[in-house]
Motif scaffolding. Structure first.
Motif, mmCIF file in Angstrom:
data_model
loop_
_atom_site.group_PDB
_atom_site.id
_atom_site.type_symbol
_atom_site.label_atom_id
_atom_site.label_comp_id
_atom_site.label_asym_id
_atom_site.label_seq_id
_atom_site.Cartn_x
_atom_site.Cartn_y
_atom_site.Cartn_z
ATOM 1 N N MET A 189 55.621 3.948 20.292
ATOM 2 C CA MET A 189 55.007 4.921 21.200
ATOM 3 C C MET A 189 53.807 4.254 21.856
ATOM 4 S SD MET A 189 54.873 8.460 18.939
ATOM 5 C CE MET A 189 54.235 9.412 20.327
ATOM 6 N N GLN A 190 53.277 4.888 22.878
ATOM 7 C CA GLN A 190 52.042 4.375 23.458
ATOM 8 C C GLN A 190 50.891 4.607 22.480
ATOM 9 O OE1 GLN A 190 50.827 6.499 26.949
ATOM 10 N NE2 GLN A 190 50.614 8.454 25.907
ATOM 11 N N GLY A 191 49.886 3.767 22.563
ATOM 12 C CA GLY A 191 48.755 3.931 21.660
ATOM 13 C C GLY A 191 47.783 2.780 21.767
ATOM 14 N N ILE A 192 46.932 2.661 20.759
ATOM 15 C CA ILE A 192 45.909 1.621 20.715
ATOM 16 C C ILE A 192 46.075 0.820 19.425
ATOM 17 C CG2 ILE A 192 43.425 1.135 20.627
ATOM 18 C CD1 ILE A 192 42.945 3.666 22.188
ATOM 19 N N VAL A 193 46.063 -0.492 19.546
ATOM 20 C CA VAL A 193 46.164 -1.357 18.370
ATOM 21 C C VAL A 193 44.847 -1.273 17.601
ATOM 22 C CG1 VAL A 193 46.471 -3.719 17.550
ATOM 23 C CG2 VAL A 193 47.752 -2.914 19.545
ATOM 24 N N ILE A 194 44.913 -0.824 16.356
ATOM 25 C CA ILE A 194 43.690 -0.700 15.559
ATOM 26 C C ILE A 194 43.566 -1.831 14.539
ATOM 27 C CG2 ILE A 194 43.514 1.788 15.848
ATOM 28 C CD1 ILE A 194 44.776 2.147 13.126
ATOM 29 N N SER A 195 44.654 -2.583 14.346
ATOM 30 C CA SER A 195 44.585 -3.745 13.454
ATOM 31 C C SER A 195 45.664 -4.739 13.856
ATOM 32 C CB SER A 195 44.771 -3.325 11.994
ATOM 33 O OG SER A 195 44.751 -4.462 11.143
ATOM 34 N N SER A 196 45.269 -5.994 13.961
ATOM 35 C CA SER A 196 46.209 -7.071 14.260
ATOM 36 C C SER A 196 45.729 -8.287 13.486
ATOM 37 C CB SER A 196 46.243 -7.350 15.769
ATOM 38 O OG SER A 196 47.138 -8.400 16.073
ATOM 39 N N ASP A 197 46.285 -8.465 12.289
ATOM 40 C CA ASP A 197 45.716 -9.453 11.378
ATOM 41 C C ASP A 197 46.786 -9.975 10.417
ATOM 42 O OD1 ASP A 197 43.823 -11.054 10.248
ATOM 43 O OD2 ASP A 197 42.452 -9.430 9.710
ATOM 44 N N TRP A 198 46.381 -10.916 9.569
ATOM 45 C CA TRP A 198 47.265 -11.513 8.574
ATOM 46 C C TRP A 198 46.759 -11.165 7.186
ATOM 47 C CZ3 TRP A 198 46.675 -14.836 4.486
ATOM 48 C CH2 TRP A 198 47.838 -15.423 3.956
ATOM 49 N N THR A 199 47.680 -10.795 6.286
ATOM 50 C CA THR A 199 47.315 -10.573 4.888
ATOM 51 C C THR A 199 48.243 -11.401 4.011
ATOM 52 O OG1 THR A 199 48.816 -8.712 4.449
ATOM 53 C CG2 THR A 199 46.686 -8.196 5.461
ATOM 54 N N LEU A 200 47.828 -11.644 2.786
ATOM 55 C CA LEU A 200 48.594 -12.501 1.886
ATOM 56 C C LEU A 200 49.971 -11.915 1.597
ATOM 57 C CD1 LEU A 200 48.584 -15.033 0.088
ATOM 58 C CD2 LEU A 200 47.652 -13.608 -1.760
ATOM 59 N N ILE A 207 49.040 -2.724 13.430
ATOM 60 C CA ILE A 207 49.034 -1.270 13.241
ATOM 61 C C ILE A 207 48.590 -0.619 14.545
ATOM 62 C CG2 ILE A 207 48.082 0.665 11.926
ATOM 63 C CD1 ILE A 207 47.605 -1.212 9.620
ATOM 64 N N ILE A 208 49.317 0.419 14.949
ATOM 65 C CA ILE A 208 49.018 1.111 16.206
ATOM 66 C C ILE A 208 48.727 2.580 15.926
ATOM 67 C CG2 ILE A 208 49.868 1.721 18.503
ATOM 68 C CD1 ILE A 208 51.723 -0.669 18.372
ATOM 69 N N GLN A 209 47.630 3.062 16.496
ATOM 70 C CA GLN A 209 47.298 4.487 16.425
ATOM 71 C C GLN A 209 47.846 5.162 17.677
ATOM 72 O OE1 GLN A 209 45.220 6.396 13.929
ATOM 73 N NE2 GLN A 209 46.530 7.831 15.023
ATOM 74 N N HIS A 210 48.713 6.156 17.481
ATOM 75 C CA HIS A 210 49.337 6.871 18.590
ATOM 76 C C HIS A 210 48.718 8.260 18.745
ATOM 77 C CE1 HIS A 210 52.367 3.708 18.447
ATOM 78 N NE2 HIS A 210 52.537 3.966 17.158
ATOM 79 N N PRO A 211 49.020 8.942 19.855
ATOM 80 C CA PRO A 211 48.543 10.325 20.006
ATOM 81 C C PRO A 211 49.109 11.226 18.914
ATOM 82 C CG PRO A 211 49.289 9.427 22.117
ATOM 83 C CD PRO A 211 49.707 8.449 21.064
ATOM 84 N N GLN A 212 48.488 12.393 18.755
ATOM 85 C CA GLN A 212 48.923 13.415 17.798
ATOM 86 C C GLN A 212 48.878 12.915 16.356
ATOM 87 O OE1 GLN A 212 52.244 15.917 19.040
ATOM 88 N NE2 GLN A 212 52.283 14.898 21.036
ATOM 89 N N ASN A 213 47.933 12.009 16.093
ATOM 90 C CA ASN A 213 47.680 11.537 14.726
ATOM 91 C C ASN A 213 48.890 10.838 14.104
ATOM 92 O OD1 ASN A 213 45.823 11.152 12.689
ATOM 93 N ND2 ASN A 213 46.337 13.039 11.626
ATOM 94 N N ILE A 214 49.615 10.087 14.933
ATOM 95 C CA ILE A 214 50.754 9.293 14.464
ATOM 96 C C ILE A 214 50.329 7.830 14.391
ATOM 97 C CG2 ILE A 214 53.112 8.547 14.989
ATOM 98 C CD1 ILE A 214 53.450 11.194 16.511
ATOM 99 N N VAL A 232 48.723 -0.186 24.380
ATOM 100 C CA VAL A 232 50.122 -0.572 24.554
ATOM 101 C C VAL A 232 50.927 0.642 24.996
ATOM 102 C CG1 VAL A 232 50.012 -2.439 22.867
ATOM 103 C CG2 VAL A 232 50.607 -0.144 22.108
ATOM 104 N N GLU A 233 52.010 0.372 25.693
ATOM 105 C CA GLU A 233 52.920 1.421 26.130
ATOM 106 C C GLU A 233 54.154 1.428 25.234
ATOM 107 O OE1 GLU A 233 52.231 3.634 28.422
ATOM 108 O OE2 GLU A 233 50.295 2.692 28.869
ATOM 109 N N ALA A 234 54.849 2.540 25.212
ATOM 110 C CA ALA A 234 56.077 2.632 24.427
ATOM 111 C C ALA A 234 57.080 1.597 24.926
ATOM 112 C CB ALA A 234 56.666 4.037 24.547
ATOM 113 N N GLY A 235 57.644 0.812 24.012
ATOM 114 C CA GLY A 235 58.611 -0.212 24.376
ATOM 115 C C GLY A 235 57.999 -1.551 24.723
ATOM 116 N N GLU A 236 56.677 -1.658 24.736
ATOM 117 C CA GLU A 236 56.019 -2.927 25.069
ATOM 118 C C GLU A 236 56.069 -3.870 23.867
ATOM 119 O OE1 GLU A 236 51.687 -4.548 26.747
ATOM 120 O OE2 GLU A 236 52.084 -2.396 26.543
ATOM 121 N N ALA A 237 56.340 -5.158 24.124
ATOM 122 C CA ALA A 237 56.414 -6.149 23.048
ATOM 123 C C ALA A 237 55.038 -6.358 22.436
ATOM 124 C CB ALA A 237 56.962 -7.464 23.584
#
Length: 272
Positions: A189-200, A207-214, A232-237
């Motif tokens: 879905m469209q939304g805002i990237v709230i985390s883009s990182d590497w973990t062990l 992780i993307i935060q979308h409207p309506q608390n999704i 980001v928009e829905a369907g965007e790489a």
């Protein structure tokens, strides 16, 4: 002439009597400068300084916001503005505190702790799930349905074969999808990237935060195409399928879908 007149004249004469103030060098006693003064000059100068200081202090209290510090001088409108500003400050403080709780929960989730529960930003002061009750996958799905999640439209993050289904009873909170090498991962879905990182454990994770608390989570990617804060928009790489992280045993996407703090079965709403 009377005695009173003599005293008046004597005082006036004393006031006009001149004195010479000399400034000398401390070692050579050589005169550096000198001033001619009288008592009248000194009295006048002190009076002017006193009146000037009094006028300055009164001006500070009557013509600057400092007057609010004096009881009885605060205007009703100004007091109302102060109360409103204080209320807004309290709201901002609460918002920052809630966001910190949310961020800490995200960090716990990214660390691979499957027991982590993502709080609802709109109701952080209320427990999303009771600590004494464990909801099964069916119960969670029914809760999500009651919230009408199935009426929303989602884009499949990729097309492929599901190798591991959603199974919260074994702490698998999403689905694993196998696809061809270098397959791009799309935002559901469209939304805002709230985390883009590497973990062990989860490797390259976004992780993307979308409207309506999704909220949607994409793990084990070989590369991340977006950074935190990107819209980001829905369907965007947003990433490329991969095999990163200790919990990955082959190239695939681990995809999770969260709604109002609940993890839900993505296959109920998305066809992969």
């Amino acid at each position: 002439m009377s005695k009173e007149n003599k005293e008046d004249i004597t005082f006036w004469e004393k006031a006009q009597q001149s004195f010479k103030v000399v400034i000398l060098d401390e070692e050579t006693f050589q005169e550096i400068d000198s001033y001619k003064l009288s008592r009248l000059n000194v009295y006048t100068l002190l009076s002017v300084l006193f009146i000037g200081m009094a006028a300055l202090i009164l001006s500070l209290f009557f013509f600057t916001p400092a007057r609010k510090l004096v009881p009885g001088f605060g205007e009703i409108e100004e007091n109302s503005e102060f109360i409103q500003l204080k209320s807004e400050m309290d709201t901002l403080t609460s918002t920052v505190s809630n966001q910190q709780v949310y961020i800490n929960s995200l960090r716990t989730l990214l660390s691979g702790n499957s027991d982590a529960k993502l709080p609802d930003l709109q109701s952080l002061n209320k427990p999303v799930l009771s600590e004494n009750i464990e909801l099964s996958g069916v119960q969670v799905a029914e809760t999500a349905r009651s919230l009408k999640l199935d009426q929303l439209s989602f884009v499949p993050p990729l097309r492929g074969t599901i190798s591991s289904k959603y199974a919260p009873e074994i702490e698998h909170l999403g689905v694993d999808v196998i696809a061809s090498k270098d397959t791009p991962i799309q935002a559901t879905m469209q939304g805002i990237v709230i985390s883009s990182d590497w973990t062990l454990e989860t490797g390259n994770t976004i992780i993307i935060q979308h409207p309506q608390n999704i909220l949607s989570t994409y793990k084990h990617n070989s590369a991340l195409l977006k950074k935190a804060g990107d819209r980001v928009e829905a369907g965007e790489a947003i990433a490329i399928i991969g095999n990163t992280g200790e919990l990955s045993d082959g190239p695939h996407l681990h995809f999770e879908l969260w709604y109002g703090g609940y993890h839900v079965d993505p296959t109920l709403y998305i066809r992969f």
